[in-house]
Design a protein around this motif. Structure first.
Motif, short mmCIF file in Angstrom:
data_model
loop_
_atom_site.label_atom_id
_atom_site.label_comp_id
_atom_site.label_asym_id
_atom_site.label_seq_id
_atom_site.Cartn_x
_atom_site.Cartn_y
_atom_site.Cartn_z
N VAL A 104 -46.80 15.63 -7.47
CA VAL A 104 -46.02 14.43 -7.80
C VAL A 104 -44.78 14.83 -8.59
O VAL A 104 -43.65 14.45 -8.26
N THR A 105 -44.99 15.63 -9.66
CA THR A 105 -43.88 15.89 -10.59
C THR A 105 -42.85 16.87 -10.03
O THR A 105 -41.76 16.97 -10.59
N ARG A 106 -43.15 17.54 -8.93
CA ARG A 106 -42.14 18.43 -8.35
C ARG A 106 -40.93 17.64 -7.85
O ARG A 106 -39.86 18.18 -7.63
N PHE A 107 -41.10 16.32 -7.72
CA PHE A 107 -40.00 15.46 -7.31
C PHE A 107 -39.32 14.78 -8.49
O PHE A 107 -38.39 13.99 -8.32
N LEU A 108 -39.82 15.04 -9.69
CA LEU A 108 -39.31 14.36 -10.89
C LEU A 108 -38.75 15.38 -11.86
O LEU A 108 -39.00 16.57 -11.74
N SER A 109 -38.02 14.91 -12.83
CA SER A 109 -37.51 15.84 -13.86
C SER A 109 -38.59 16.07 -14.90
O SER A 109 -38.40 15.85 -16.09
N MET A 110 -39.75 16.50 -14.46
CA MET A 110 -40.88 16.74 -15.36
C MET A 110 -41.52 18.06 -14.96
O MET A 110 -41.93 18.21 -13.82
N ARG A 111 -41.59 18.96 -15.87
CA ARG A 111 -42.18 20.25 -15.52
C ARG A 111 -43.24 20.70 -16.51
O ARG A 111 -44.02 21.59 -16.22
N TYR A 112 -43.27 20.08 -17.69
CA TYR A 112 -44.24 20.50 -18.69
C TYR A 112 -45.47 19.61 -18.64
O TYR A 112 -45.36 18.40 -18.42
N GLU A 113 -46.61 20.21 -18.83
CA GLU A 113 -47.86 19.44 -18.90
C GLU A 113 -47.78 18.46 -20.08
O GLU A 113 -47.19 18.77 -21.12
N ILE A 114 -48.41 17.32 -19.93
CA ILE A 114 -48.39 16.31 -20.98
C ILE A 114 -49.82 15.99 -21.39
O ILE A 114 -50.65 15.60 -20.55
N ALA A 115 -50.11 16.16 -22.68
CA ALA A 115 -51.47 15.88 -23.17
C ALA A 115 -51.75 14.39 -23.10
O ALA A 115 -50.84 13.56 -23.24
N ARG A 116 -53.04 14.06 -22.93
CA ARG A 116 -53.43 12.65 -22.87
C ARG A 116 -52.98 11.92 -24.14
O ARG A 116 -52.52 10.78 -24.07
N ALA A 117 -53.09 12.60 -25.29
CA ALA A 117 -52.71 11.96 -26.55
C ALA A 117 -51.22 11.64 -26.58
O ALA A 117 -50.81 10.59 -27.11
N ALA A 118 -50.43 12.52 -26.03
CA ALA A 118 -48.98 12.26 -26.00
C ALA A 118 -48.66 11.10 -25.08
O ALA A 118 -47.84 10.23 -25.39
N GLU A 119 -49.32 11.08 -23.93
CA GLU A 119 -49.12 9.97 -23.00
C GLU A 119 -49.62 8.66 -23.61
O GLU A 119 -48.99 7.61 -23.45
#
Ligand code: COA
Length: 182
Positions: free
Chosen positions: A29-44
């Motif tokens: 999914v994120t290969r199409f978005l400007s997101m490359r770093y993993e995001i912790a559940r707590a951060a989300e």
């Protein structure tokens, strides 16, 4: 709730947390978005809690996308709203990959554009899409966006530079016959 033909757009809820966390850590999914770093559940969770704690407003437009039977399949938003220019940017993610290429994204875009033009009085909605993301460009074109140009080698991902495509739709050229309810 904003109603389309295939989807409804509703306010985000804390119950969306697990699905959102899974989607934004799914590289397909994120290969199409400007997101490359993993995001912790707590951060989300902190981000979603902040989003859910305040009412939606001109500079804070974020919708969960649901199928007509109430299944949450993605999210879409308007951001960088500039009232002087009456313009904003649009983002969309169908995180549930089993729902790609079934028309849900185009329907969600049409519903959100109707909201942007008819309720927020936008004149221009714009976005940037990776050149290799042909599915997204097809959905944007179906919803009324046109290509304005390309930014050469504007992103670096998967070991290579890629162009991004600038697309926009203007209020006067937006066709209400693309609106599912008219
Ligand atoms: C981009 C996205 C929102 C589109 O939503 P969707 O529901 O999958 O798209 P739709 O079914 O409405 O429309 C996609 C169109 O692209 C076509 N398509 C699919 N794969 C394609 C490809 N590789 N090349 C060209 N067209 C393609 C589909 O056939 C469809 O056209 P059709 O209805 O004329 O057959 C969704 O796929 C998604 O969120 N993907 C992951 C994240 C992402 O890319 N977000 C956008 C970042 S700019």
């Amino acid at each position: 709730m904003l109603e389309g033909t295939l989807v409804n757009l509703r306010a985000p809820e804390m119950d969306d947390l697990d699905r959102n966390t899974a989607w934004i850590n799914d590289r397909e999914v994120t290969r199409f978005l400007s997101m490359r770093y993993e995001i912790a559940r707590a951060a989300e969770e902190a981000w979603l809690r902040d989003l859910c704690s305040k009412p939606m407003a001109y500079d804070r437009v974020f919708f969960a996308i649901e199928t007509k039977d109430g299944r949450h399949i993605g999210n879409t938003n308007l951001f960088n709203a500039q009232p002087e220019e009456r313009k904003c940017e649009l983002g969309i993610m169908i995180g549930d990959k089993s729902c790609w290429s079934k028309g849900y994204g185009t329907d969600a875009l049409r519903v959100l554009l109707r909201f942007a033009f008819d309720e927020m009085n936008m004149n221009r909605v714009q976005l940037h899409v990776f050149a290799f993301n042909e599915r997204a460009q097809a959905a944007y074109r179906k919803a009324g966006f046109v290509e304005e140009g390309r930014r050469r080698e504007a992103i670096y991902t998967e070991g290579a530079y890629h162009d991004t495509v600038v697309m926009s739709v203007l209020r006067d050229e937006w066709r209400r016959d693309e609106d599912p309810r008219t």
